[in-house]
Design a protein around this motif. Structure first.
Motif, short mmCIF file in Angstrom:
data_model
loop_
_atom_site.label_atom_id
_atom_site.label_comp_id
_atom_site.label_asym_id
_atom_site.label_seq_id
_atom_site.Cartn_x
_atom_site.Cartn_y
_atom_site.Cartn_z
N LEU A 57 -5.08 -10.47 39.73
CA LEU A 57 -4.93 -8.91 40.05
C LEU A 57 -4.32 -8.75 41.67
CD1 LEU A 57 -8.56 -7.59 39.02
CD2 LEU A 57 -6.38 -7.23 37.75
N LYS A 58 -3.99 -9.91 42.20
CA LYS A 58 -3.27 -9.89 43.32
C LYS A 58 -1.85 -9.32 43.10
CE LYS A 58 -6.23 -13.06 45.71
NZ LYS A 58 -5.97 -14.44 46.56
N LEU A 59 -1.54 -9.67 41.85
CA LEU A 59 -0.03 -9.39 41.40
C LEU A 59 0.21 -8.14 41.12
CD1 LEU A 59 0.42 -12.77 39.25
CD2 LEU A 59 1.07 -12.50 41.69
N PHE A 60 -0.99 -7.37 40.61
CA PHE A 60 -0.68 -6.07 40.55
C PHE A 60 -0.37 -5.30 41.60
CE2 PHE A 60 -3.18 -5.24 36.33
CZ PHE A 60 -2.96 -6.53 35.77
N ASP A 61 0.49 -4.09 41.59
CA ASP A 61 0.85 -3.11 42.46
C ASP A 61 -0.41 -2.47 42.86
OD1 ASP A 61 3.36 -3.90 42.94
OD2 ASP A 61 3.90 -2.59 41.45
N ARG A 62 -1.08 -1.90 41.84
CA ARG A 62 -2.34 -1.16 42.05
C ARG A 62 -3.28 -1.38 40.83
NH1 ARG A 62 -3.23 5.44 41.73
NH2 ARG A 62 -5.50 5.37 42.33
N PRO A 63 -4.14 -2.43 40.87
CA PRO A 63 -4.99 -2.57 39.70
C PRO A 63 -6.13 -1.59 39.60
CG PRO A 63 -5.38 -4.16 41.38
CD PRO A 63 -4.17 -3.34 42.04
N LEU A 64 -6.32 -1.08 38.46
CA LEU A 64 -7.38 -0.32 37.79
C LEU A 64 -8.23 -1.10 36.96
CD1 LEU A 64 -5.52 3.12 37.36
CD2 LEU A 64 -6.64 2.19 39.33
N LEU A 65 -9.60 -0.97 37.26
CA LEU A 65 -10.47 -1.48 36.29
C LEU A 65 -11.10 -0.60 35.17
CD1 LEU A 65 -12.65 -3.85 38.39
CD2 LEU A 65 -10.85 -4.54 37.12
N ALA A 66 -11.13 -0.87 33.95
CA ALA A 66 -11.64 -0.02 33.04
C ALA A 66 -12.72 -0.49 32.26
CB ALA A 66 -10.55 0.11 32.05
N THR A 67 -13.89 0.27 32.23
CA THR A 67 -14.86 -0.24 31.55
C THR A 67 -15.65 0.75 30.72
OG1 THR A 67 -17.19 -0.97 32.10
CG2 THR A 67 -16.61 1.13 33.38
N SER A 68 -16.30 -0.06 29.66
CA SER A 68 -17.00 1.02 28.38
C SER A 68 -18.39 0.02 27.99
CB SER A 68 -16.03 0.83 27.13
OG SER A 68 -16.40 1.31 26.02
N THR A 69 -18.81 1.16 27.26
CA THR A 69 -20.17 0.27 26.85
C THR A 69 -20.71 1.33 25.87
OG1 THR A 69 -22.61 -0.21 27.42
CG2 THR A 69 -21.84 1.99 28.30
N ASP A 70 -21.29 0.53 24.71
CA ASP A 70 -21.58 1.03 23.38
C ASP A 70 -22.54 0.24 22.51
OD1 ASP A 70 -21.48 3.14 21.33
OD2 ASP A 70 -19.47 3.21 21.44
N GLY A 71 -22.87 0.69 21.49
CA GLY A 71 -23.58 0.12 20.60
C GLY A 71 -23.00 0.35 19.04
N VAL A 72 -23.90 -0.06 18.15
CA VAL A 72 -23.52 0.21 16.80
C VAL A 72 -24.18 1.08 16.09
CG1 VAL A 72 -22.21 -2.08 16.73
CG2 VAL A 72 -24.48 -1.79 15.72
N GLY A 73 -25.14 1.74 16.51
CA GLY A 73 -25.89 2.76 16.19
C GLY A 73 -26.81 2.20 14.65
N THR A 74 -27.16 3.06 13.86
CA THR A 74 -28.10 2.79 12.93
C THR A 74 -27.36 2.01 11.81
OG1 THR A 74 -27.52 4.79 11.70
CG2 THR A 74 -29.44 4.81 13.25
N LYS A 75 -26.16 1.31 11.88
CA LYS A 75 -25.48 0.30 11.05
C LYS A 75 -26.51 -0.86 11.03
CE LYS A 75 -21.04 -1.64 9.48
NZ LYS A 75 -19.82 -1.59 9.89
N VAL A 76 -27.29 -1.32 12.28
CA VAL A 76 -28.01 -2.54 12.36
C VAL A 76 -29.10 -2.34 11.14
CG1 VAL A 76 -27.75 -2.67 14.75
CG2 VAL A 76 -29.67 -1.51 14.06
N ALA A 77 -29.39 -1.25 10.60
CA ALA A 77 -30.58 -1.16 9.71
C ALA A 77 -30.22 -1.75 8.47
CB ALA A 77 -30.90 0.49 9.63
#
Length: 373
Positions: A57-77
């Motif tokens: 990331l030192k090679l980036f001019d302006r690095p941004l981190l992106a994050t996401s969280t989720d599940g799979v809902g009732t498909k597990v049933a």
């Protein structure tokens, strides 16, 4: 000699938690997880925290981190009902990692969490193996996870899965509604089926029709449950290839992952305020699974547009001169893609349009016409 109290592990076993089974599950999944590790991963499997070297990331001019969280809902049933657990992990990765690429970011690493009523090592290993395979496909390191046994709260065969991922992108390469212009072409990328949304409705429809997940159905082309477990298509790698292609630099202005909320609402989130799109239903034919379920429900395909993806898993909003080349590049990776509409900023009555969603003041979208047969 004074008698020693029972060990903590023995007491825990009496409470229904089997730590030995948890250790065996880790052993079974180690090789699958390790295959997702490149030189940036430090420490291997089993640490208290996963370590990922981000020196690049030192090679980036302006690095941004992106994050996401989720599940799979009732498909597990459904996975639980037919005792098939090797695909639900791909659904999890699709729901999490394909949200990362929407902003133009490359996913770096992911962690998962499995809560279950009883640790069955082979079942946990199947789930994690599916996660690991999808992580490999999307270039994401699986650097950690947790399996938690919750006896008394969940049944012995019950479980739920969730995950989180982190990616990185140059600030000047972030995709979003602010890049979208009048005349941009909206491209649809085909889904593989239901993906991981709307399964509460699916289960309701099947229950009302007394259809079990283990039932054989000619309409579904086999066992109902297996047809419904078709794993979520992964879009990250093909889209990153397009984004990194020099001849297509800047062609994609925004992306939308069609998940909860359906077609119009998710597209509206990545359009600028004051713009609108009419999505032409005639440009595609929804997959058979959607038609079967709609027929069983006695309802129209149109009535489920806010719940199911109806055959579109991702939208790309693209500069018009590059639209055909973007479609061709995506289809080289085996994903059908096609134009569904054009962005306009002209003044018009927006009655009947979906305008923004999930707290985003976006553009306006409505579906028009009839679906192709």
């Amino acid at each position: 000699m004074t008698e020693q109290p029972a060990s903590t592990s023995a007491s825990y076993a009496e409470a229904g938690v089997d730590t030995a089974a948890g250790d065996l599950a880790v052993d079974l999944m180690k090789s699958a997880v390790s295959r997702t590790h490149g030189p940036n991963v430090l420490g291997g499997v089993g640490g208290f925290a996963g370590l990922f070297d981000v020196s690049f990331l030192k090679l980036f001019d302006r690095p941004l981190l992106a994050t996401s969280t989720d599940g799979v809902g009732t498909k597990v049933a459904i996975a639980q009902a037919i005792d098939k657990h090797d695909t639900i992990g791909q659904d999890l990765v699709g729901m999490v990692v394909d949200d990362i690429v929407v902003v133009g970011a490359k996913p770096l690493f992911m962690t998962d969490y499995i809560a279950c009523g009883k640790v069955v090592p082979s079942r946990i290993a199947d789930i994690v193996a599916g996660i690991a395979r999808a992580c490999e496909e999307t270039g994401t390191a699986l650097v950690g996870g947790e399996t938690a046994e919750h006896p008394g709260l969940l049944g012995p065969d019950d479980y739920d899965v969730a995950g989180a991922a982190v990616g990185a992108v140059e600030a000047n390469a972030v995709l979003g509604a602010e890049l979208v212009q009048d005349g941009d072409v909206v491209i649809a990328l085909a889904s593989s089926g239901l993906h991981s949304n709307g399964f509460s409705l699916v289960r309701h429809i099947l229950a009302k029709n007394s259809i079990g997940f283990t039932d054989h159905s000619d309409a579904f082309g086999g066992t109902v449950g297996e047809a419904l477990l078709e794993p979520t298509r992964l879009y990250t790698t093909p889209l990153l290839r397009v984004l990194s292609e020099p001849s297509l630099a800047g062609a994609i202005h925004s992306l939308s992952h069609v998940t909860g909320g359906g077609i119009a609402a998710n597209l509206a989130r990545v359009l600028p305020v004051g713009s609108w799109v009419e999505v032409d239903r005639a440009s595609w034919s929804p997959s058979p699974v959607f038609r079967i379920l709609s027929d069983l429900a006695g309802s129209s395909l149109e009535s489920s547009e806010g719940t199911w993806n109806l055959g579109i898993g991702m939208f790309a909003v693209v500069a018009a001169p590059a639209a055909d080349r973007v479609i061709a590049a995506i289809e080289q990776d085996g994903i059908p893609a096609w134009s569904v509409g054009t962005v306009s900023t002209s003044t018009r009555d927006l009655t009947g349009f979906e305008q923004g969603a999930k707290g985003v003041d976006g553009g306006a979208v409505r579906l028009v016409g009839s679906y192709a047969n």
